[in-house]
Motif scaffolding. Structure first.
Motif, PDB file in Angstrom:
ATOM      1  N   SER A  39      -5.753  -2.412   3.372  1.00 48.72           N
ATOM      2  CA  SER A  39      -4.823  -1.480   4.009  1.00 48.72           C
ATOM      3  C   SER A  39      -3.546  -1.278   3.199  1.00 48.72           C
ATOM      4  O   SER A  39      -2.648  -0.577   3.650  1.00 48.72           O
ATOM      5  N   LYS A  40      -3.470  -1.868   2.019  1.00 53.20           N
ATOM      6  CA  LYS A  40      -2.265  -1.735   1.186  1.00 53.20           C
ATOM      7  C   LYS A  40      -2.134  -0.287   0.723  1.00 53.20           C
ATOM      8  O   LYS A  40      -3.068   0.295   0.210  1.00 53.20           O
ATOM      9  N   PRO A  41      -0.959   0.313   0.904  1.00 51.42           N
ATOM     10  CA  PRO A  41      -0.765   1.708   0.488  1.00 51.42           C
ATOM     11  C   PRO A  41      -0.890   1.882  -1.027  1.00 51.42           C
ATOM     12  O   PRO A  41      -0.624   0.951  -1.796  1.00 51.42           O
ATOM     13  N   LEU A  42      -1.266   3.059  -1.434  1.00 47.84           N
ATOM     14  CA  LEU A  42      -1.456   3.366  -2.840  1.00 47.84           C
ATOM     15  C   LEU A  42      -0.204   3.036  -3.645  1.00 47.84           C
ATOM     16  O   LEU A  42      -0.297   2.396  -4.701  1.00 47.84           O
ATOM     17  N   ASP A  43       0.956   3.428  -3.165  1.00 52.34           N
ATOM     18  CA  ASP A  43       2.187   3.216  -3.928  1.00 52.34           C
ATOM     19  C   ASP A  43       2.460   1.725  -4.140  1.00 52.34           C
ATOM     20  O   ASP A  43       2.873   1.316  -5.223  1.00 52.34           O
ATOM     21  N   ASP A  44       2.209   0.905  -3.136  1.00 49.08           N
ATOM     22  CA  ASP A  44       2.409  -0.545  -3.277  1.00 49.08           C
ATOM     23  C   ASP A  44       1.442  -1.135  -4.297  1.00 49.08           C
ATOM     24  O   ASP A  44       1.823  -1.997  -5.097  1.00 49.08           O
TER      25      ASP A  44
END
Length: 89
Positions: A39-44
């Motif tokens: 679930s980690k966002p792309l930007d992170d």
């Protein structure tokens, strides 16, 4: 594909491109950090790959940074057009 091109219906390609970017960013993050986070966002994910102050398992930094830039470019283009994000599940 030909029919969609003639009709100028780009939405399926935008959705597929954005989802591809999100998934590939998570795969690269997992490969580079050895942490699995669906679930980690792309930007992170990309910020981790670009961070020079952490220990990376991807030894080819040039390739990792290049992939991060490409994903940001494609994702930014897709996001500006209003397509939907992928579910972490």
């Amino acid at each position: 594909m030909e029919r969609r091109y003639i009709q100028r219906d780009w939405e399926p390609a935008e959705l597929d491109g954005g989802q591809f970017c999100e998934i590939l960013a998570r795969i690269l993050y997992h490969f580079d950090s050895s942490n699995l986070n669906q679930s980690k966002p792309l930007d992170d994910c990309l910020r981790y790959i670009e961070n020079e102050h952490v220990t990376h398992t991807m030894k080819s930094r040039h390739d990792a940074l290049h992939l991060a830039r490409v994903l940001r470019t494609v994702y930014k283009f897709r996001s500006q057009r209003g397509a939907v994000h992928i579910s972490p599940n």
